[in-house]
Design an enzyme around this catalytic site. Sequence first.
Site, PDB file in Angstrom:
ATOM      1  N   HIS A  23      28.944 -44.115  34.093  1.00  0.00           N
ATOM      2  CA  HIS A  23      27.828 -43.959  33.151  1.00  0.00           C
ATOM      3  C   HIS A  23      26.476 -43.896  33.862  1.00  0.00           C
ATOM      4  CE1 HIS A  23      27.635 -48.651  32.858  1.00  0.00           C
ATOM      5  NE2 HIS A  23      26.893 -48.227  33.844  1.00  0.00           N
ATOM      6  N   HIS A  70      22.920 -53.061  29.432  1.00  0.00           N
ATOM      7  CA  HIS A  70      22.241 -53.471  30.664  1.00  0.00           C
ATOM      8  C   HIS A  70      20.957 -54.214  30.304  1.00  0.00           C
ATOM      9  CE1 HIS A  70      24.818 -50.062  31.753  1.00  0.00           C
ATOM     10  NE2 HIS A  70      24.839 -50.525  32.981  1.00  0.00           N
ATOM     11  N   HIS A 208      29.804 -49.871  43.152  1.00  0.00           N
ATOM     12  CA  HIS A 208      28.372 -49.819  43.468  1.00  0.00           C
ATOM     13  C   HIS A 208      27.795 -51.214  43.510  1.00  0.00           C
ATOM     14  CE1 HIS A 208      28.400 -49.523  39.015  1.00  0.00           C
ATOM     15  NE2 HIS A 208      27.101 -49.508  38.901  1.00  0.00           N
ATOM     16  N   GLU A 255      32.059 -53.420  36.781  1.00  0.00           N
ATOM     17  CA  GLU A 255      32.090 -52.630  35.530  1.00  0.00           C
ATOM     18  C   GLU A 255      33.468 -52.009  35.302  1.00  0.00           C
ATOM     19  OE1 GLU A 255      27.389 -51.244  35.108  1.00  0.00           O
ATOM     20  OE2 GLU A 255      28.849 -49.774  35.783  1.00  0.00           O
TER      21      GLU A 255
HETATM   22  C1  DHB Z   1      23.191 -47.113  38.716  1.00  0.00           C
HETATM   23  C2  DHB Z   1      24.485 -47.176  38.237  1.00  0.00           C
HETATM   24  C3  DHB Z   1      24.792 -47.906  37.096  1.00  0.00           C
HETATM   25  O1  DHB Z   1      26.032 -48.045  36.610  1.00  0.00           O
HETATM   26  C4  DHB Z   1      23.777 -48.545  36.412  1.00  0.00           C
HETATM   27  O2  DHB Z   1      24.094 -49.164  35.271  1.00  0.00           O
HETATM   28  C5  DHB Z   1      22.479 -48.520  36.896  1.00  0.00           C
HETATM   29  C6  DHB Z   1      22.197 -47.795  38.045  1.00  0.00           C
HETATM   30  C7  DHB Z   1      22.844 -46.322  39.918  1.00  0.00           C
HETATM   31  O3  DHB Z   1      23.706 -45.627  40.471  1.00  0.00           O
HETATM   32  O4  DHB Z   1      21.685 -46.344  40.322  1.00  0.00           O
HETATM   33 FE    FE Z   2      25.969 -49.778  34.848  1.00  0.00          FE
END
Ligand code: DHB
Ligand code: FE
Length: 305
Positions: A23, A70, A208, A255
């Site tokens: 997402h 978020h 991430h 996530e």
């Molecule tokens: C990023 C990825 C995410 O899932 C998110 O919620 C906020 C930022 C990113 O890749 O910067």
């Molecule tokens: Fe996210």
Amino acid sequence: MAPDIRPGARPGARITASVYTSHVPAIGAALDLGKTAEPYWQPVFRGYDFSRAWLREHRPDVIFLVYNDHANAFSLDLIPTFAIGTAAGYAIADEGWGPRPVPPVVGHPELASHIAQSVIQDDFDLTIVNKMDVDHGLTVPLSLMCGQPPAADFRWPCPVIPFAVNVVQYPVPSGRRCFQLGQAIRRAVERYDEPLRVQIWGTGGMSHQLQGPRAGLINREFDNAFLDQLIADPAALAAKPHIDYVREAGSEGIELVMWLIARGAMADAADPPRRPAAAPPKVLHRFYHVPASNTAVGHLILEDS
Ligand code: DHB
Ligand code: FE
């Protein structure tokens, strides 16, 4: 899934497919700012060409969309682990730059209330949400799967039940709990009298980490092994402890546990098991691409065999 043709069987609601996707918020910005044709973004959106055509051909009556907020609808004041949206509609959240220019989300209060009743009586303690704004966690998957025609009368293809999971503020739910919740959601859908075609979407991820010394972490091996195991052996994947996600996929890679909710709702994961046992789902589409913002984009479409 084949229709139930036993004499006297009433056609109820059923899960027709599950969809899994990242997402990444920058994808929403790329769409909203007309950047989809730029070389950086082209391969990302190409990965969804099949999916948009498939969704047009297989439009469900309702999408049960598992995602995470978020800190837009919820804050540190109130952190529900699992929250089901039972409202008639949801406004698009302002995440600091104004709401994304996409249509509001139409809900399905009747099915959502039924699922809440069934799942809570099945021992999962959900928070009921009658008013909430939805952020990129929900709107980016919709945009990727539905496209974003500029027409003023563009609407999402069907009602959506938002199901928010806390994966932002630790402690987060275990993969095992998420998988079992998916099984309970399948039972709930199958207990609903109206013959609705319901898709369940598991969104968020992949590896991430957005803060600290490991910011920028992406682990392709982990991501692809996760996709392999999600398809072939989700019950074993559900046993992975949360600390393994944090170590290998980064603090935000957690996530991915939301994907286990959608996977738990497929026929081969059903509890009690189907007799005869259901075959693993068909993989209609699989896509993985690095980079997109600070993460990878992963995407699957699975259909019951
Ligand atoms: C990023 C990825 C995410 O899932 C998110 O919620 C906020 C930022 C990113 O890749 O910067
Ligand atoms: Fe996210």
